[in-house]
Design a protein around this motif. Structure first.
Motif, PDB file in Angstrom:
ATOM      1  N   ALA A  67      10.373 -18.699 -35.639  1.00  0.00           N
ATOM      2  CA  ALA A  67      11.126 -18.390 -34.424  1.00  0.00           C
ATOM      3  C   ALA A  67      12.625 -18.466 -34.667  1.00  0.00           C
ATOM      4  CB  ALA A  67      10.719 -19.353 -33.296  1.00  0.00           C
ATOM      5  N   LEU A  68      13.064 -19.428 -35.485  1.00  0.00           N
ATOM      6  CA  LEU A  68      14.491 -19.534 -35.805  1.00  0.00           C
ATOM      7  C   LEU A  68      14.957 -18.386 -36.698  1.00  0.00           C
ATOM      8  CD1 LEU A  68      14.932 -23.353 -36.486  1.00  0.00           C
ATOM      9  CD2 LEU A  68      15.929 -22.043 -34.628  1.00  0.00           C
ATOM     10  N   GLY A  69      14.054 -17.843 -37.488  1.00  0.00           N
ATOM     11  CA  GLY A  69      14.437 -16.758 -38.376  1.00  0.00           C
ATOM     12  C   GLY A  69      14.562 -15.415 -37.680  1.00  0.00           C
ATOM     13  N   LEU A  70      13.934 -15.248 -36.515  1.00  0.00           N
ATOM     14  CA  LEU A  70      14.005 -13.965 -35.816  1.00  0.00           C
ATOM     15  C   LEU A  70      15.431 -13.589 -35.424  1.00  0.00           C
ATOM     16  CD1 LEU A  70      10.834 -13.861 -33.530  1.00  0.00           C
ATOM     17  CD2 LEU A  70      11.390 -12.381 -35.455  1.00  0.00           C
ATOM     18  N   PRO A  71      16.220 -14.489 -34.810  1.00  0.00           N
ATOM     19  CA  PRO A  71      17.618 -14.108 -34.519  1.00  0.00           C
ATOM     20  C   PRO A  71      18.415 -13.755 -35.765  1.00  0.00           C
ATOM     21  CG  PRO A  71      17.007 -16.081 -33.287  1.00  0.00           C
ATOM     22  CD  PRO A  71      15.903 -15.823 -34.276  1.00  0.00           C
ATOM     23  N   LEU A  72      18.123 -14.413 -36.885  1.00  0.00           N
ATOM     24  CA  LEU A  72      18.831 -14.081 -38.122  1.00  0.00           C
ATOM     25  C   LEU A  72      18.486 -12.667 -38.585  1.00  0.00           C
ATOM     26  CD1 LEU A  72      18.420 -17.440 -40.072  1.00  0.00           C
ATOM     27  CD2 LEU A  72      20.433 -16.618 -38.840  1.00  0.00           C
ATOM     28  N   ALA A  73      17.205 -12.297 -38.466  1.00  0.00           N
ATOM     29  CA  ALA A  73      16.816 -10.927 -38.806  1.00  0.00           C
ATOM     30  C   ALA A  73      17.518  -9.926 -37.897  1.00  0.00           C
ATOM     31  CB  ALA A  73      15.302 -10.775 -38.699  1.00  0.00           C
ATOM     32  N   PHE A  74      17.650 -10.291 -36.617  1.00  0.00           N
ATOM     33  CA  PHE A  74      18.356  -9.424 -35.676  1.00  0.00           C
ATOM     34  C   PHE A  74      19.809  -9.245 -36.074  1.00  0.00           C
ATOM     35  CE2 PHE A  74      21.192  -9.495 -31.932  1.00  0.00           C
ATOM     36  CZ  PHE A  74      20.918  -8.238 -31.423  1.00  0.00           C
ATOM     37  N   PHE A  75      20.469 -10.322 -36.520  1.00  0.00           N
ATOM     38  CA  PHE A  75      21.875 -10.236 -36.918  1.00  0.00           C
ATOM     39  C   PHE A  75      22.042  -9.413 -38.193  1.00  0.00           C
ATOM     40  CE2 PHE A  75      22.495 -14.358 -34.467  1.00  0.00           C
ATOM     41  CZ  PHE A  75      23.098 -13.720 -33.413  1.00  0.00           C
ATOM     42  N   TRP A  76      21.080  -9.490 -39.123  1.00  0.00           N
ATOM     43  CA  TRP A  76      21.149  -8.656 -40.319  1.00  0.00           C
ATOM     44  C   TRP A  76      21.089  -7.175 -39.948  1.00  0.00           C
ATOM     45  CZ3 TRP A  76      22.717  -9.883 -44.980  1.00  0.00           C
ATOM     46  CH2 TRP A  76      22.609 -11.202 -45.443  1.00  0.00           C
ATOM     47  N   VAL A  77      20.186  -6.839 -39.037  1.00  0.00           N
ATOM     48  CA  VAL A  77      20.079  -5.442 -38.606  1.00  0.00           C
ATOM     49  C   VAL A  77      21.334  -5.024 -37.847  1.00  0.00           C
ATOM     50  CG1 VAL A  77      18.752  -3.835 -37.178  1.00  0.00           C
ATOM     51  CG2 VAL A  77      17.569  -5.560 -38.537  1.00  0.00           C
ATOM     52  N   LEU A  78      21.897  -5.941 -37.041  1.00  0.00           N
ATOM     53  CA  LEU A  78      23.128  -5.629 -36.324  1.00  0.00           C
ATOM     54  C   LEU A  78      24.282  -5.392 -37.295  1.00  0.00           C
ATOM     55  CD1 LEU A  78      24.484  -5.352 -33.554  1.00  0.00           C
ATOM     56  CD2 LEU A  78      24.938  -7.811 -33.611  1.00  0.00           C
ATOM     57  N   GLY A  79      24.327  -6.155 -38.375  1.00  0.00           N
ATOM     58  CA  GLY A  79      25.344  -5.911 -39.394  1.00  0.00           C
ATOM     59  C   GLY A  79      25.196  -4.539 -40.032  1.00  0.00           C
ATOM     60  N   ASP A 199      18.408  -6.488 -23.444  1.00  0.00           N
ATOM     61  CA  ASP A 199      17.270  -5.730 -23.958  1.00  0.00           C
ATOM     62  C   ASP A 199      16.916  -6.174 -25.375  1.00  0.00           C
ATOM     63  OD1 ASP A 199      15.389  -3.388 -23.704  1.00  0.00           O
ATOM     64  OD2 ASP A 199      16.548  -2.725 -25.433  1.00  0.00           O
ATOM     65  N   GLN A 200      17.928  -6.464 -26.203  1.00  0.00           N
ATOM     66  CA  GLN A 200      17.653  -6.935 -27.559  1.00  0.00           C
ATOM     67  C   GLN A 200      17.022  -8.321 -27.541  1.00  0.00           C
ATOM     68  OE1 GLN A 200      18.100  -4.711 -30.045  1.00  0.00           O
ATOM     69  NE2 GLN A 200      18.722  -3.434 -28.322  1.00  0.00           N
ATOM     70  N   LEU A 201      17.475  -9.164 -26.627  1.00  0.00           N
ATOM     71  CA  LEU A 201      16.886 -10.503 -26.513  1.00  0.00           C
ATOM     72  C   LEU A 201      15.430 -10.425 -26.074  1.00  0.00           C
ATOM     73  CD1 LEU A 201      19.816 -12.499 -24.878  1.00  0.00           C
ATOM     74  CD2 LEU A 201      19.086 -12.548 -27.260  1.00  0.00           C
ATOM     75  N   GLY A 202      15.099  -9.388 -25.300  1.00  0.00           N
ATOM     76  CA  GLY A 202      13.706  -9.201 -24.911  1.00  0.00           C
ATOM     77  C   GLY A 202      12.805  -8.953 -26.112  1.00  0.00           C
ATOM     78  N   SER A 203      13.381  -8.393 -27.187  1.00  0.00           N
ATOM     79  CA  SER A 203      12.610  -8.168 -28.410  1.00  0.00           C
ATOM     80  C   SER A 203      12.388  -9.466 -29.184  1.00  0.00           C
ATOM     81  CB  SER A 203      13.332  -7.158 -29.310  1.00  0.00           C
ATOM     82  OG  SER A 203      13.538  -5.933 -28.635  1.00  0.00           O
ATOM     83  N   LEU A 204      13.138 -10.507 -28.836  1.00  0.00           N
ATOM     84  CA  LEU A 204      12.989 -11.803 -29.498  1.00  0.00           C
ATOM     85  C   LEU A 204      12.147 -12.745 -28.651  1.00  0.00           C
ATOM     86  CD1 LEU A 204      16.676 -12.292 -30.713  1.00  0.00           C
ATOM     87  CD2 LEU A 204      14.757 -11.321 -31.982  1.00  0.00           C
ATOM     88  N   ALA A 205      11.096 -12.186 -28.035  1.00  0.00           N
ATOM     89  CA  ALA A 205      10.275 -12.985 -27.122  1.00  0.00           C
ATOM     90  C   ALA A 205       9.651 -14.172 -27.834  1.00  0.00           C
ATOM     91  CB  ALA A 205       9.193 -12.107 -26.497  1.00  0.00           C
ATOM     92  N   LEU A 206       9.316 -14.011 -29.125  1.00  0.00           N
ATOM     93  CA  LEU A 206       8.722 -15.122 -29.860  1.00  0.00           C
ATOM     94  C   LEU A 206       9.676 -16.303 -29.933  1.00  0.00           C
ATOM     95  CD1 LEU A 206       6.404 -16.159 -31.677  1.00  0.00           C
ATOM     96  CD2 LEU A 206       7.635 -15.208 -33.626  1.00  0.00           C
ATOM     97  N   PHE A 207      10.960 -16.008 -30.099  1.00  0.00           N
ATOM     98  CA  PHE A 207      11.955 -17.080 -30.191  1.00  0.00           C
ATOM     99  C   PHE A 207      12.024 -17.868 -28.886  1.00  0.00           C
ATOM    100  CE2 PHE A 207      16.341 -18.494 -29.451  1.00  0.00           C
ATOM    101  CZ  PHE A 207      16.509 -19.345 -30.524  1.00  0.00           C
ATOM    102  N   PHE A 208      12.014 -17.166 -27.750  1.00  0.00           N
ATOM    103  CA  PHE A 208      12.178 -17.843 -26.467  1.00  0.00           C
ATOM    104  C   PHE A 208      10.874 -18.414 -25.940  1.00  0.00           C
ATOM    105  CE2 PHE A 208      15.668 -14.790 -26.673  1.00  0.00           C
ATOM    106  CZ  PHE A 208      16.737 -15.640 -26.459  1.00  0.00           C
TER     107      PHE A 208
END
Length: 220
Positions: A67-79, A199-208
């Motif tokens: 769950a902690l790694g999901l936001p990091l994956a999101f930031f890599w894609v955002l970069g 909307d992007q945070l909705g894709s991180l449902a596992l994290f929340f």
């Protein structure tokens, strides 16, 4: 002369201009960070695959780290998105209401994400090595394996809420502002940047859903 000076002051620098003098430095640091992350990841995967051991609450620990790694994956894609937008001259600064004179370049953004990712893989490695008894440190210098993700969360929150002008304070303030507007959406006006990141945070449902405050407290 005054007209030339005024134009120079009002001119919005391109992202390439800002990073041109330090491009090689950022490239070296980013390459070093990616290399360290891959080295630790390969070492950890090989260790887990070649070692048959069980430790209490292993599944819960892996769930928390996932769950902690999901936001990091999101930031890599955002970069990667930032790189594509800059290459094709997409004015994302206007869309997301960034200050064009204070924006963070692609290289600096990837560098920050790389530091956070290195913290994540280091914490996971220490957690596994501690649980398996392979971390050769004195007992008074080690934490229990189930406390490692909690320490990582405290470090992440400390970086996010740090009031000092380090680690892109303007960017962190922008993130906190957007998050506060998302939470208060029924009571405040919502702009495109708020809607987009909600909307992007909705894709991180596992994290929340899996990594919440009460889950962490019950786990500890």
């Amino acid at each position: 002369n005054d007209l030339v000076t005024a134009k120079r002051i009002l001119r919005v620098p391109r992202e390439d201009d800002k990073a041109s003098t330090t491009h090689h430095v950022h490239s070296f640091v980013n390459g070093l960070l990616v290399g360290l992350i891959l080295a630790f990841a390969i070492s950890l995967i090989g260790f887990i695959a070649s070692t048959d051991f069980e430790f209490p609450r292993r599944r819960s620990l892996y769930t928390i780290y996932s769950a902690l790694g999901l936001p990091l994956a999101f930031f890599w894609v955002l970069g990667l998105d930032k790189l594509i937008w800059a290459k094709f001259h997409v004015h994302y600064e206007f869309i997301f209401e960034f200050d064009p004179r204070q924006r963070t370049s692609f290289h600096t953004f990837i560098q920050m994400v790389g530091v956070l990712s290195l913290m994540w893989i280091l914490s996971l490695s220490v957690c596994v090595w501690t649980a398996s008894g392979r971390l050769f440190l004195p007992p008074h210098l080690t934490l229990r394996a189930d406390l490692q993700p909690f320490v990582l969360v405290v470090i992440y929150l400390g970086i996010l809420l740090c009031p000092f002008d380090v680690f892109a304070r303007r960017g962190r303030l922008w993130v906190l502002t957007v998050l506060s507007r998302i939470v208060c959406a029924p009571f405040v006006a919502v702009r495109f940047k708020d809607f987009f990141f909600a909307d992007q945070l909705g894709s991180l449902a596992l994290f929340f859903s899996l990594f919440t405050i009460h889950y962490m407290l019950l786990f500890l």
